[in-house]
Design an enzyme around this catalytic site. Structure first.
Site, PDB file in Angstrom:
ATOM      1  N   HIS A 140      -6.313  -8.281   2.560  1.00 21.15           N
ATOM      2  CA  HIS A 140      -5.975  -6.852   2.757  1.00 21.15           C
ATOM      3  C   HIS A 140      -6.610  -6.160   4.024  1.00 21.15           C
ATOM      4  O   HIS A 140      -7.517  -6.228   4.361  1.00 21.15           O
ATOM      5  CB  HIS A 140      -6.121  -6.042   1.652  1.00 21.15           C
ATOM      6  N   ARG A 179     -10.293   0.784  -8.318  1.00 19.17           N
ATOM      7  CA  ARG A 179     -11.305   1.098  -7.344  1.00 19.17           C
ATOM      8  C   ARG A 179     -12.552   1.637  -8.216  1.00 19.17           C
ATOM      9  O   ARG A 179     -13.733   1.255  -7.971  1.00 19.17           O
ATOM     10  CB  ARG A 179     -10.823   1.980  -6.353  1.00 19.17           C
ATOM     11  N   ASP A 210      -5.702   3.437  -7.291  1.00 19.85           N
ATOM     12  CA  ASP A 210      -6.795   3.745  -6.158  1.00 19.85           C
ATOM     13  C   ASP A 210      -6.924   4.938  -6.239  1.00 19.85           C
ATOM     14  O   ASP A 210      -6.330   5.827  -6.960  1.00 19.85           O
ATOM     15  CB  ASP A 210      -6.076   3.339  -4.674  1.00 19.85           C
ATOM     16  N   GLU A 240     -11.617   8.097  -8.255  1.00 21.21           N
ATOM     17  CA  GLU A 240     -12.817   8.688  -8.494  1.00 21.21           C
ATOM     18  C   GLU A 240     -13.133   9.824  -9.134  1.00 21.21           C
ATOM     19  O   GLU A 240     -14.070  10.215  -9.935  1.00 21.21           O
ATOM     20  CB  GLU A 240     -13.760   8.858  -7.295  1.00 21.21           C
ATOM     21  N   ASP A 268       0.912  -1.301   0.024  1.00 16.33           N
ATOM     22  CA  ASP A 268      -0.033   0.085   0.032  1.00 16.33           C
ATOM     23  C   ASP A 268       0.864   1.320  -0.053  1.00 16.33           C
ATOM     24  O   ASP A 268       2.303   1.126  -0.319  1.00 16.33           O
ATOM     25  CB  ASP A 268      -0.964  -0.068   1.174  1.00 16.33           C
TER      26      ASP A 268
END
Length: 926
Positions: free
Chosen positions: A666, A592, A510, A513, A396
């Site tokens: 995760h 995502r 990730d 959006e 991450d």
């Protein structure tokens, strides 16, 4: 003005336009019956409505106000289409009637529910008229005219209607501004060259008011009837409603909830948003597609190709309303007739998913908070020490230097290049996270990604032409504009620089959006119709810029207002392309944020879930929904991302997660470890065993992904896809199938040693033992101790399995075991797709093998339909046949006797076959 209506079968033929005939203008426009009542029920409906309102007035002490006009009382509650959908407005009679609508108060709904709209359209509300309709080579073109303005600004008076009969099972209807171009989604869709010859649908129109009536020819079922409410087409408010033929509706993502949507005044918003999955919120992706089951088991789907902020209002009529605030109304309707075919037809438009590399189907491990590359490495070594399967290790954002993309922490992650080298040495892979927010605060000349992006003009800009600055993990950031082809090149160059030091194998994108810790930007958002449109759908935060960038931000292709929901798709496309150029192999990308066609470039994980039992359950509807959306490579964070898991929860979740198409454990920082090595020997063994089961099934799973890539089959599949005639399967979302053959029934609650699951009609075999279960189509209680996951094989299936290893690389060299599950007629069928597991376009270039297995009359045959050198490296070791009714006297392999075993539970096993997969053979039992 005519009523909102349904065409009747007795209407003059000139008003009934079918797809195979010409398109004459009607010679007369007869009075049509209101759509919700027959003529004989009209008086009764009015009387009942009047009595109901009178009773409510007495009970409420008169709070309902004056008696509404009769035309309003005529409309039953379930069929009241909302005329005042604005949230956070107390709708008064004055506000409602200013729009020309009916106002009838009803008792307030339960908290969190919308309830029956108080303000709704009367039967005679002004709409568009179909003024002309002409034949075209592919269908028809028409002109729609609105004589009276509606109540949103910049109403468009004249619309163009285009209808294309694209295939016998696909209809394309598009409505747009007749006089001016409008934004349309830049998605590659197929262009047909000729009109469908034998469509299985019948299309009619209402002329005044305009409406579409679509029917299935075989049954007469009305699939769409848009005369139920007025069409509204303003510059920033587009709305069209339809009746539905049933309440069994699925899709319309991304949301958390049951797989089957509730039609009880339920509004689903589509606007990509970074938020932990929560019921009723708009989540990470936008998928304006639904699948609907019709009475009798037929199915159809509807796709609105529109990327603007949108909401879909469902109501118990049953009915549905599409509301979007830009673009055009561009509909594709898929007629199936079975649900599998609907999803295949949908993917014929948006594109079939990419074939993943084989290692992508192995087990993945990650956490935020390893803290260092050495600690990450220790976890990998512990997994190897316990011989627990693992194909990929992830990191991450804590691997980065100051959370900046394309960097790694030179102190805590100094050994990262060596870790990756070690993974590759052991046949494993490395995946790291990337965010689209690029740090903008480093001194000039010290951070090439920002400096070069700025120089080339590759970031989202404000209305003033300057880079829009928001805030994400590294602090102040600019946002890459992936709608600009030049950004793809810059993205590639950044990845090439990083790959030279850390040769990663896949990428996890990730926060796309895109997510922003600010609302809009560091300077907020400017006034105007993009950031403050006349109508804002029911988005979380009540603003289009809530936790994202300003809708007014400028991008190369258009304004962000139009492109927001495409951001993740465009980044995935750039990332997959870069991986192909860097590695020369199939790309592995997990994103995502998603949009239709995303499966061509990436998979998806279901976001930042929690370590709770309900989250484990909700992952199944999530899987199944993304199967509908053409993104088969999907899974949830196994054991939960946030919060602290328990040993029991994590054991059960590892069992379920081993059957996610994409399987990754995760969790977040500052929580205890939850990888399999962190638990007691008993739990660790249970987790290891179920992963070994997954790895044994990789040949079967890989073949399912090939079929998804080739023709749009689903991988994780709802039960009703295989049993559409069985209404009992339509609401099931606590079980699922792999393909058509393998039934997965997980435990989803604590403290139990059994599970109740639905077993569809027929014979099913226990995966582990081969014992049979005969079901009439019923709920059955199954033993489920903590170490056991219930798996059942459907009769008539042949599953290719393999002796499992600790990586896909080791596994693929092991002997195959073919499991035959005989039907009641002693027949079975299966297939196997096999290639090198990583090269690009193996099927398209013919570098693959395809083998078909068949059983009939006590003879098993393996037929090689296409061969490559890869199959010469693999042998078939064992054949297990479930459901052999009588003990055989002998078994013949290619005519030669072969030793065998036969158990009381009717399982015949022939071992030590040693046959190359590249050779066809037959095996007979007598």
């Amino acid at each position: 003005m005519k009523s909102y209506q349904k065409l009747t079968t007795t209407q003059p033929a000139a008003c009934r336009l079918e797809e195979e005939g010409a398109a004459p203008l009607p010679t007369g426009r007869g009075k049509l019956a209101p759509w919700w009542v027959g003529s004989g029920l009209l008086v009764v409906a009015v009387l009942l409505s009047t009595i109901t309102v009178w009773v409510l007035r007495q009970v409420s002490g008169g709070w309902l106000g004056p008696t509404p006009p009769p035309k309003c009382l005529l409309v039953p509650e379930s069929r009241r289409f909302d005329c005042y959908p604005e949230r956070h407005v107390v709708v008064t009679q004055e506000l409602c009637e200013s729009r020309g609508c009916c106002f009838i108060q009803t008792p307030p709904p339960a908290e969190g529910k919308r309830g029956v709209p108080w303000c709704f359209y009367p039967p005679d509300f002004p709409s568009y008229t179909l003024e002309s309709l002409n034949q075209t080579a592919l269908g028809m073109a028409g002109l729609l005219v609105r004589r009276e303005k509606a109540y949103y600004p910049r109403d468009i008076e004249k619309l163009r209607l285009d209808v294309e009969f694209e295939t016998d099972t696909r209809l394309h209807i598009k409505i747009t501004d007749a006089g001016n171009p409008r934004y349309e989604v830049p998605l590659d869709v197929p262009r047909v060259m000729k009109r469908a010859e034998n469509p299985i649908y019948s299309l009619n129109f209402s002329w005044d008011p305009f409406g579409v009536l679509l029917q299935r020819k075989a049954t007469g079922t009305v699939l769409l009837n848009t005369t139920v409410a007025p069409l509204i087409f303003a510059d920033q408010f587009l709305q069209i409603s339809t009746s539905l033929p049933s309440k069994f509706l699925y899709g319309l993502g991304e949301h958390r909830g049951s797989f089957l949507h509730s039609l009880d005044w339920n509004t689903l918003t589509l606007w990509a948003r970074d938020v932990s999955p929560t019921e009723s919120f708009n989540l990470y992706g936008a998928h304006p597609f639904y699948l609907l089951m019709e009475e009798g088991g037929d199915a159809h789907g509807v796709f609105l190709l529109n990327s603007n902020a949108m909401e879909v209002a469902l109501q118990p009529a049953p009915g549905l309303t599409w509301r979007t605030i830009g673009g055009v109304l561009d509909f594709y309707i898929f007629l199936g007739p079975d649900p599998n075919m609907v999803i295949q037809q949908y993917q014929q438009v948006i594109g079939f998913p990419a074939m993943p590399p084989l290692w992508a189907l192995g087990f993945h491990l990650c956490r935020w908070g390893y803290g260092s590359s050495n600690e990450t490495w220790q976890t990998v070594r512990a997994m190897r020490n316990y011989q627990i399967p693992q194909d990929a290790q992830w990191n991450d954002i804590d691997y980065m230097d100051g959370y900046r993309d394309f960097t790694w922490d030179s102190q805590k992650f100094a050994s990262l290049p060596s870790l990756v080298q070690d993974l590759h040495k052991h046949g494993q892979h490395y995946v790291m996270i990337l965010d689209p927010g690029i740090s903008s605060t480093s001194p000039h000349g010290s951070y090439w990604p920002f400096d070069e992006g700025l120089r080339r003009g590759l970031f989202l800009n404000t209305t003033q032409g300057q880079p829009l600055i928001g805030q994400v993990w590294p602090g102040f950031t600019a946002f890459a504009d992936f709608s600009n082809p030049d950004t793809h090149q810059w993205w590639l160059e950044n990845l090439q620089h990083f790959y030279a030091h850390v040769p990663f194998d896949g990428l996890w994108i990730d926060m796309n959006e895109p997510s922003n810790f600010m609302d809009g930007s560091e300077d907020g958002c400017p006034p105007g119709d993009f950031d403050s449109p006349p109508y804002t759908p029911a988005v979380l935060g009540d603003s289009l810029s809530a936790k994202t960038v300003c809708a007014s931000a400028k991008q190369k292709a258009s304004v962000h207002y139009n492109l927001h929901n495409l951001y993740g798709l465009m980044e995935a496309k750039a990332t997959a392309s870069a991986l192909i150029q860097i590695r020369g192999k199939r790309p592995f990308v997990i994103s995502r944020s998603t949009f239709p066609s995303q499966g061509r470039y990436s998979g998806h994980w279901l976001g930042d879930n929690r370590s709770q039992w309900k989250d484990m359950y909700y992952s199944i509807p999530g899987l199944l929904s993304f199967s509908l959306f053409g993104i088969p490579l999907v899974g949830a964070d196994i054991c939960g991302f946030s919060g602290s898991t328990s040993e029991e929860l994590c054991t059960r979740w590892m069992q379920l997660g081993a059957f996610y198409p994409f399987a990754r454990n995760h969790n977040t920082q500052n929580e205890k470890a939850q990888d399999p090595t962190a638990f007691s020997p008993a739990a660790r063994t249970a987790m290891k065993d179920v992963l070994l089961t997954r790895y044994s099934l990789l040949p079967f799973l890989y073949t399912l992904f090939h079929r998804a890539h080739l023709q749009g089959d689903t991988v994780a599949r709802p039960l009703f896809f295989e049993f559409p005639w069985d209404v009992a399967t339509w609401e099931l979302d606590r079980q699922f199938l792999w393909g058509r053959s393998l039934l997965v029934t997980p435990v989803l609650e604590p403290g139990v040693d059994s599970v109740t699951g639905y077993v569809p009609q027929g014979t099913w075999y226990d995966f582990y033992t081969g014992s049979s279960v005969n079901s009439s189509g019923e709920m059955l209680k199954m033993s489920a101790p903590l170490e056991h996951l219930n798996l059942h094989i459907r009769e008539g299936s042949i599953l290719p399995t393999q002796k499992p290893g600790t990586t896909t690389e080791v596994t693929r060299g092991n002997p195959l075991r073919l499991i035959v599950a005989l039907s009641s007629h002693a027949t079975a069928w299966g297939d196997l797709f096999w290639d090198d597991g990583e090269s690009l376009d193996t099927f398209e270039q013919g570098n693959y093998s395809y083998v078909v297995f068949n059983v009939t009359q006590n003879i098993f045959t393996s037929t090689v339909l296409h061969a490559s050198t890869e199959t010469t490296k693999v042998t078939i070791g064992t054949l297990s046949i479930f459901g052999v009714q009588k003990p055989p006297s002998k078994v013949l392999l290619n005519g030669q006797e072969k030793p065998f075993s036969y158990l009381d539970n009717q399982v015949l096993t022939v071992s030590d076959l040693g046959i190359s997969l590249s050779q066809g053979f037959s095996l007979q039992w007598l």
